[in-house]
Design an enzyme around this catalytic site. Structure first.
Site, PDB file in Angstrom:
ATOM      1  N   TYR A 147       0.814  -1.209   0.000  1.00 41.43           N
ATOM      2  CA  TYR A 147       0.000   0.000   0.000  1.00 41.43           C
ATOM      3  C   TYR A 147       0.851   1.264   0.000  1.00 41.43           C
ATOM      4  O   TYR A 147       0.634   2.174  -0.819  1.00 41.43           O
ATOM      5  CB  TYR A 147      -0.920  -0.002   1.225  1.00 41.43           C
ATOM      6  CG  TYR A 147      -1.738   1.256   1.354  1.00 41.43           C
ATOM      7  CD1 TYR A 147      -2.755   1.545   0.452  1.00 41.43           C
ATOM      8  CD2 TYR A 147      -1.490   2.175   2.370  1.00 41.43           C
ATOM      9  CE1 TYR A 147      -3.501   2.704   0.561  1.00 41.43           C
ATOM     10  CE2 TYR A 147      -2.238   3.330   2.494  1.00 41.43           C
ATOM     11  CZ  TYR A 147      -3.240   3.598   1.587  1.00 41.43           C
ATOM     12  OH  TYR A 147      -3.973   4.757   1.682  1.00 41.43           O
ATOM     13  N   LYS A 151       1.098   4.188  -3.030  1.00 39.82           N
ATOM     14  CA  LYS A 151       0.768   5.594  -2.867  1.00 39.82           C
ATOM     15  C   LYS A 151       1.973   6.501  -3.134  1.00 39.82           C
ATOM     16  O   LYS A 151       1.814   7.624  -3.623  1.00 39.82           O
ATOM     17  CB  LYS A 151       0.194   5.838  -1.464  1.00 39.82           C
ATOM     18  CG  LYS A 151      -1.175   5.211  -1.260  1.00 39.82           C
ATOM     19  CD  LYS A 151      -2.204   5.750  -2.253  1.00 39.82           C
ATOM     20  CE  LYS A 151      -3.595   5.241  -1.969  1.00 39.82           C
ATOM     21  NZ  LYS A 151      -4.623   5.823  -2.879  1.00 39.82           N
ATOM     22  N   ALA A 181     -11.917   9.278   9.434  1.00 37.09           N
ATOM     23  CA  ALA A 181     -12.996   8.411   9.893  1.00 37.09           C
ATOM     24  C   ALA A 181     -14.014   8.214   8.778  1.00 37.09           C
ATOM     25  O   ALA A 181     -14.158   9.050   7.890  1.00 37.09           O
ATOM     26  CB  ALA A 181     -13.681   9.030  11.104  1.00 37.09           C
TER      27      ALA A 181
END
Length: 258
Positions: A147, A151, A181
């Site tokens: 990941y 990115k 969130a």
């Protein structure tokens, strides 16, 4: 003037918030996701929104750009928000796991951007592209080698596209969120322990999807018309430093002068 905005990952927390932010400004929305029902639900409250179900891992994933262009008119803004962030310890990582993350997080934005640029150049149009990067691009963490690398690559892809497409008036930027969130827990679950560990920042609150959506909207606006190749960190200051660290020396000290 109403723009046609194409958002990938539109069924997720960030993607749907981004779609709603543009819709609030009167823009027309086309949302893309691999999950048909969640996508329909996410776009249900956006008048006139179009849904395209597509698997971004496929070699012809960029076809959704052509379909959106043909169905709803030229695309003015492309937001590459689709992404996955599985947790895989390095010793368990396989080539298939690596390729899956890279296909969605890095290759798909590249294919979509190139597809849009080809259509735009042929039509004499100047769209904007905004990629959703991550703080993981500059901070590695356990279980996220695939990941974080995807990115970091996306940030360089953003700059590379900006350099080559600037001559055609096409701007390409990225927004790099901190911990936010309300992201897609179904596809990318996050434990409470992890959330507690990464939620600290200078402003003292967890980010919300609208925080990221506003930054994306700005980069795609006329107010940012001289900005391209930029990575805007929207993270409450977490990339600036850790406010929870104690003073490194006990008691006050003075600078010694000769």
């Amino acid at each position: 003037m109403s723009r046609h905005v194409l958002v990938t990952g539109a069924a997720g927390g960030l993607g749907s918030a981004i779609a709603r932010r543009f819709a609030e400004a009167g823009d027309r929305i086309t949302g893309v996701d691999t999950r048909a029902e969640p996508l329909g639900a996410a776009l249900a409250d956006i008048p006139g929104a179009q849904a395209i179900v597509a698997d971004l891992r496929e070699n012809d994933a960029h076809r959704f750009v052509e379909r959106a262009w043909e169905t709803s008119g030229p695309v003015d803004v492309l937001v590459n928000a689709a992404g996955i962030w599985p947790a895989t310890p390095l010793l368990d990582l396989t080539a298939a796991m690596w390729d899956n993350v890279m296909a969605i997080n890095t290759r798909a934005p590249m294919l979509a951007t190139v597809a849009l640029a080809r259509l735009a150049v042929a039509a004499g149009r100047r769209p904007n592209v905004v990629n959703i990067a991550s703080g993981a691009a500059i901070r590695a963490r356990p279980g996220a080698a695939h990941y974080a690398t995807s990115k970091a690559a996306l940030e360089m892809l953003t700059k590379s596209c900006a350099v080559e497409l600037g001559a055609h008036g096409i701007r390409v930027n990225a927004v790099s969120p901190g911990f936010v969130a309300g992201s897609s827990q179904e596809v990318n679950p996050i434990t409470e322990e992890y959330a507690a560990a990464v939620s600290g920042n200078a402003l003292g609150r967890i980010g919300q999807p609208p925080d990221v959506a506003s930054a994306v909207f700005f980069l795609a606006s006329e107010q940012a018309e001289w900005i391209t190749g930029a990575v805007l960190r929207v993270d409450g200051g977490s990339s600036a430093g850790n406010p929870a660290l104690p003073v490194h020396w006990s008691g006050a000290t003075e600078v010694q002068t000769p």
